[in-house]
Every structure is written in structure tokens, then in C-alpha cells.
Design a protein around this motif. Structure first.
Motif, PDB file in Angstrom:
ATOM      1  N   THR A  62       4.594  18.444  -8.301  1.00 58.34           N
ATOM      2  CA  THR A  62       5.290  19.093  -9.419  1.00 58.34           C
ATOM      3  C   THR A  62       6.692  19.545  -9.006  1.00 58.34           C
ATOM      4  O   THR A  62       7.615  19.533  -9.822  1.00 58.34           O
ATOM      5  CB  THR A  62       4.490  20.289  -9.934  1.00 58.34           C
ATOM      6  N   THR A  63       6.854  19.912  -7.736  1.00 56.04           N
ATOM      7  CA  THR A  63       8.181  20.304  -7.251  1.00 56.04           C
ATOM      8  C   THR A  63       9.137  19.124  -7.260  1.00 56.04           C
ATOM      9  O   THR A  63      10.342  19.282  -7.550  1.00 56.04           O
ATOM     10  CB  THR A  63       8.080  20.871  -5.830  1.00 56.04           C
ATOM     11  N   LEU A  64       8.657  17.937  -6.956  1.00 56.51           N
ATOM     12  CA  LEU A  64       9.507  16.757  -6.958  1.00 56.51           C
ATOM     13  C   LEU A  64       9.882  16.316  -8.370  1.00 56.51           C
ATOM     14  O   LEU A  64      10.992  15.809  -8.605  1.00 56.51           O
ATOM     15  CB  LEU A  64       8.799  15.604  -6.232  1.00 56.51           C
ATOM     16  N   LEU A 100      17.030  26.759  -6.575  1.00 57.63           N
ATOM     17  CA  LEU A 100      16.131  25.624  -6.767  1.00 57.63           C
ATOM     18  C   LEU A 100      16.197  24.593  -5.635  1.00 57.63           C
ATOM     19  O   LEU A 100      15.144  24.177  -5.121  1.00 57.63           O
ATOM     20  CB  LEU A 100      16.413  24.959  -8.116  1.00 57.63           C
ATOM     21  N   PRO A 101      17.382  24.123  -5.196  1.00 61.01           N
ATOM     22  CA  PRO A 101      17.387  23.159  -4.089  1.00 61.01           C
ATOM     23  C   PRO A 101      16.768  23.712  -2.803  1.00 61.01           C
ATOM     24  O   PRO A 101      16.064  22.989  -2.090  1.00 61.01           O
ATOM     25  CB  PRO A 101      18.879  22.847  -3.895  1.00 61.01           C
ATOM     26  N   LEU A 102      17.040  24.984  -2.512  1.00 63.13           N
ATOM     27  CA  LEU A 102      16.434  25.588  -1.321  1.00 63.13           C
ATOM     28  C   LEU A 102      14.918  25.633  -1.443  1.00 63.13           C
ATOM     29  O   LEU A 102      14.186  25.376  -0.475  1.00 63.13           O
ATOM     30  CB  LEU A 102      16.991  26.994  -1.110  1.00 63.13           C
ATOM     31  N   VAL A 105      13.450  22.085  -0.937  1.00 65.60           N
ATOM     32  CA  VAL A 105      13.439  21.750   0.486  1.00 65.60           C
ATOM     33  C   VAL A 105      12.339  22.519   1.211  1.00 65.60           C
ATOM     34  O   VAL A 105      11.627  21.962   2.063  1.00 65.60           O
ATOM     35  CB  VAL A 105      14.818  22.044   1.112  1.00 65.60           C
ATOM     36  N   GLY A 106      12.172  23.795   0.882  1.00 67.40           N
ATOM     37  CA  GLY A 106      11.126  24.595   1.510  1.00 67.40           C
ATOM     38  C   GLY A 106       9.742  24.036   1.263  1.00 67.40           C
ATOM     39  O   GLY A 106       8.904  23.973   2.175  1.00 67.40           O
ATOM     40  N   VAL A 107       9.455  23.617   0.032  1.00 66.45           N
ATOM     41  CA  VAL A 107       8.142  23.051  -0.290  1.00 66.45           C
ATOM     42  C   VAL A 107       7.925  21.737   0.462  1.00 66.45           C
ATOM     43  O   VAL A 107       6.839  21.483   1.007  1.00 66.45           O
ATOM     44  CB  VAL A 107       8.011  22.834  -1.813  1.00 66.45           C
ATOM     45  N   ILE A 108       8.950  20.890   0.505  1.00 62.84           N
ATOM     46  CA  ILE A 108       8.819  19.608   1.210  1.00 62.84           C
ATOM     47  C   ILE A 108       8.549  19.835   2.692  1.00 62.84           C
ATOM     48  O   ILE A 108       7.670  19.189   3.292  1.00 62.84           O
ATOM     49  CB  ILE A 108      10.088  18.763   1.006  1.00 62.84           C
ATOM     50  N   VAL A 109       9.279  20.746   3.304  1.00 62.90           N
ATOM     51  CA  VAL A 109       9.079  21.021   4.732  1.00 62.90           C
ATOM     52  C   VAL A 109       7.709  21.621   4.978  1.00 62.90           C
ATOM     53  O   VAL A 109       7.016  21.254   5.949  1.00 62.90           O
ATOM     54  CB  VAL A 109      10.189  21.960   5.252  1.00 62.90           C
ATOM     55  N   LEU A 156       7.770  31.123  -0.107  1.00 64.48           N
ATOM     56  CA  LEU A 156       7.200  32.082  -1.057  1.00 64.48           C
ATOM     57  C   LEU A 156       8.281  33.023  -1.583  1.00 64.48           C
ATOM     58  O   LEU A 156       8.301  33.358  -2.782  1.00 64.48           O
ATOM     59  CB  LEU A 156       6.078  32.883  -0.394  1.00 64.48           C
ATOM     60  N   ALA A 157       9.174  33.456  -0.692  1.00 62.82           N
ATOM     61  CA  ALA A 157      10.277  34.318  -1.129  1.00 62.82           C
ATOM     62  C   ALA A 157      11.175  33.584  -2.124  1.00 62.82           C
ATOM     63  O   ALA A 157      11.595  34.153  -3.147  1.00 62.82           O
ATOM     64  CB  ALA A 157      11.084  34.793   0.073  1.00 62.82           C
ATOM     65  N   LEU A 158      11.471  32.317  -1.852  1.00 64.24           N
ATOM     66  CA  LEU A 158      12.283  31.539  -2.776  1.00 64.24           C
ATOM     67  C   LEU A 158      11.561  31.327  -4.107  1.00 64.24           C
ATOM     68  O   LEU A 158      12.195  31.282  -5.166  1.00 64.24           O
ATOM     69  CB  LEU A 158      12.641  30.194  -2.151  1.00 64.24           C
ATOM     70  N   SER A 159      10.240  31.207  -4.060  1.00 69.86           N
ATOM     71  CA  SER A 159       9.485  31.015  -5.305  1.00 69.86           C
ATOM     72  C   SER A 159       9.586  32.227  -6.222  1.00 69.86           C
ATOM     73  O   SER A 159       9.567  32.087  -7.451  1.00 69.86           O
ATOM     74  CB  SER A 159       8.018  30.715  -4.996  1.00 69.86           C
TER      75      SER A 159
END
Length: 402
Positions: A62-64, A100-102, A105-109, A156-159
Motif C-alpha cells: 500500500t505504501t508503494l 511522505l518520501p521519507l 523510504v523508511g517502510v521500504i528499508v 513509526l515517527a514518520l507515520s
């Protein structure tokens, strides 16, 4: 002599297309499933590991897909770089373009770190699966658990930033009283968690896991999310009928004479009550009956997905049909092209393609909190048979006869 004054009010086209509904829906599924994966992958609670594996799969896919829907809704997607060339700290959309871009990237990593030990274990597999595993694993060095925790906490912080900006960018629009309320952002989050638990229940069935542990955990979270959504909705309604001024009162007044809006509110309320009652019923059944009942939990998952998607459709699309400068409502018919039905179906099709590709080439069922390929024993490398797994799980609470 009688005189008449005729007032002419222009009719404006809608600003947001169904692409916006898809984005808000997908990004809500993303951040909610991330939090559902966190107990095991970030905080090390092993009982949540089966749930976390499904949640991480849902989160990454869903993030992608979510940013694709967002770009499509910009009307001129190739000008997205204007967000960065002309940044505005007072605009929630501008803030979101940085967060959003950060987050993506966080989810992918995080997904890569969780799947890396399993990819390392499949480096010698024949064919394209082994090639993909060798290419994605990036060597044989173990994955530090501390790194997984650190990346997970940062994501999680970015979310939370995603939760805040997606709610605030709608709630600050003063021209729409139905949007301009403090109750909208928490309702977005609550319905997002309802839909996310529903998605995991459906994946638990479709992916062949059929874990009663996953079903029980997700039904408990869904029950809590339904309760929170009900409290927010009740407070929202009471605020509107008791206040004579303010955005909520103006919003109630703008749809008071609409039979369509009354039926929509009735449908939403009844669906939420039925979903809450059905979940409560499943969770309070005797332990001996739960396995048979939990086998149908995916049906409640579909209802939960319906609740999450329809709430966003009503908020983002139906609200735009309320006339701003005159009385009444504008008609909106969903077009069949890319800005309508084709866009909705295409978004879900893109998500399905992403999830199928990951299922083909990534051993997502063996996600873990770091480690190395040596930590994956042959018993852990192959998924347990669903019937055997369910039989082991249902022994909890059952009397011993032997």
C-alpha cells in the motif's frame, strides 16, 4: 411596483477526483498496518510475528501504490517538483511532500531488513528466485536487530506525521464546513485502523495462513478501533446538534434537508454498529467454538474495508457536491475513464500486482527482527500446514485429557 433580485452563483467543478479517495485509503492502510507490524518487528513480541508478517506485506504494497494515486490526483503530475521548488511551511500539502518520501523510504528499508535473513537463506535457490534473493540480500552479513528497531522507530515517527498531515490538509479548509472540524483527523485514523485489520483478516485467509492467532489479535484491535470511531462520531454529532455556531453546526445545517445524506449517515451508523456487534460476538464465544467462527472472520474484514473506503468517499467526494455559494447540491456522476471507475479499479489492480510480485519472489512469510540466514532452521523455513497450525493454536484454553 414589485422588484425581484436574481442571484447567480457559479458552479465549480470538483477539485479532488476519486484518485484522492484511493490515496487517502491506501496511505491509511499503510500507516495502520505499520503499527500492527510493530509489536513483533520493532518491539520483539514473538506472539505477534504471524500478524506482523501479513501486516508488513500489506504495509509495503500500500505504501508503494499510495503515491501513484496521489500523483494522479495532482491534475498535472509532472509538476510535482513545484512542492520542493516553492516550499511553503504554512501549507500542510507542502509539509506532506517532505514527510511522505521519507516515510516511503523508511517502510521500504524496514521491509528489506525484516526480509533480508530469509532472502539470504534462499540465495542458492534455482532459477529467478535465487537470482532475486542474491540481488536483494546484498551479501551474507547478518542484519543487526538494533538496526531494525532503529529504522522501525523512525518510520513509526514518520507515520504519525502522515496521520497528522492527511487529516489536517482537509480539516483546515474553511470553505467546507463538513471538512473544517477537529473531529475529522481522528476519524481518519480510527477508520484507517478498522480497514487495516480487515485487510489483514482477508490476507490471512487468501494467503493460506488461516491463523486463529492472527484472527483473534485483529478482531481485538478492530473492536477497539470501532469503539474509538464510535466515540468520535458520537462526539462529532453531539457537537453539531448542540452548537449554534461553528463549523460543525454549519455542516449539519448544510445537509439537514438532504434525504441522501440522511440515508448515508444511517447506512454508516448501522454498518458500524453491526460490525462492532459481530466482532464482539466472535470474541466472546467459548474457546471450543472460536476456530469454526474465526474461519469466517475474513467476511468481517471485507466489511471493515468497506467502512474505511466508504468513509473517505463520503468525506472527499460527496462533500464536494454540497453547494458552497448557493442552496442545494450538485450532481456528480462517476466517469468511466481514468479519473473515475478506471482509476479506482486500476489502483486496486496495481496493488494486487505488487502483492503478487512480492509473493512470487520474496519469502515474506519468514520475516523476522533481524538476524542471519543461519537463524532460519529448516522447520522455520517452510510454513506450517494451516490445519496443523490452527490445531496447535486452538489448544489454548482447551481442557487436557491426558
Amino acid at each position: 411596483m414589485n422588484s425581484a433580485i436574481e442571484l447567480l452563483a457559479p458552479r465549480y467543478d470538483i477539485a479532488w477526483y476519486p484518485w484522492a479517495v484511493q490515496y487517502f485509503f491506501m496511505i491509511a492502510l499503510s500507516y495502520a498496518t505499520l503499527w500492527l507490524a510493530a509489536p513483533a518487528l520493532v518491539f520483539g513480541k514473538q506472539r505477534w510475528l504471524p500478524t506482523a508478517r501479513l501486516a508488513l506485506l500489506a504495509c509495503l504494497t500500500t505504501t508503494l501504490v499510495a503515491p501513484v494515486a496521489l500523483l494522479a490526483d495532482l491534475h498535472q503530475p509532472l509538476r510535482f517538483w513545484h512542492f520542493y521548488a516553492y516550499a511553503n511551511s504554512h501549507s500542510w500539502m507542502s509539509v506532506g511532500s517532505l514527510v511522505l518520501p521519507l516515510y516511503v523510504v523508511g517502510v521500504i528499508v524496514l521491509a528489506w531488513l525484516a526480509w533480508r535473513p530469509a532472502l539470504q537463506a534462499h540465495r542458492q535457490a534455482p532459477g529467478i528466485a535465487g537470482f532475486v534473493a542474491r540481488w536483494l540480500s546484498l551479501g551474507d552479513a547478518p542484519t543487526p536487530r538494533a538496526l531494525v528497531v532503529l529504522v522501525g522507530l523512525g518510520t513509526l515517527a514518520l507515520s504519525t506525521g502522515i496521520m497528522l498531515y492527511t487529516g489536517a490538509e482537509v480539516a483546515i479548509v474553511k470553505a467546507r464546513p463538513l471538512w473544517h472540524t477537529v473531529w475529522l483527523p481522528p476519524m481518519f485514523v480510527a477508520t484507517g485502523f478498522i480497514a487495516a485489520t480487515g485487510l489483514i483478516l482477508v490476507l490471512n485467509r487468501v494467503a493460506g495462513e488461516r491463523s486463529t492467532t492472527v484472527s483473534r489479535q485483529m478482531l481485538k484491535v478492530m473492536l477497539g478501533a470501532c469503539l474509538v470511531a464510535g466515540l468520535v462520531a458520537g462526539s462529532w454529532f453531539l457537537d453539531g446538534i448542540n452548537a449554534s455556531v461553528g463549523s460543525v453546526a454549519a455542516a449539519m445545517e448544510s445537509v439537514r434537508g438532504s434525504a441522501e445524506w440522511r440515508s448515508t449517515a444511517l447506512w454508516g451508523g448501522l454498518t458500524g454498529v453491526v460490525l462492532f456487534g459481530a466482532v464482539l460476538y466472535l470474541l466472546t464465544r467459548p474457546a471450543s467454538r472460536r476456530p469454526a467462527l474465526y474461519a469466517w472472520a475474513w467476511v468481517l474484514g471485507l466489511v471493515a474495508l468497506h467502512v474505511g473506503w466508504m468513509f473517505r468517499w463520503v468525506v472527499l467526494m460527496d462533500v464536494q457536491t454540497v453547494a458552497r455559494h448557493s442552496a442545494g447540491f450538485h450532481h456528480y456522476g462517476i466517469p468511466a475513464g481514468s479519473s473515475g471507475i478506471l482509476g479506482i479499479v486500476g489502483t486496486f489492480g496495481l496493488w494486487l500486482a505488487a502483492i503478487l510480485l512480492i509473493d512470487l519472489f520474496v519469502p515474506w512469510r519468514q520475516a523476522r527482527q533481524g538476524g542471519s540466514a543461519a537463524d532460519l532452521s529448516p522447520a522455520n523455513s517452510a510454513p506450517a500446514h494451516p490445519d496443523a497450525q490452527s490445531a496447535a493454536e486452538t489448544t489454548e484454553g482447551a481442557p487436557s485429557h491426558g
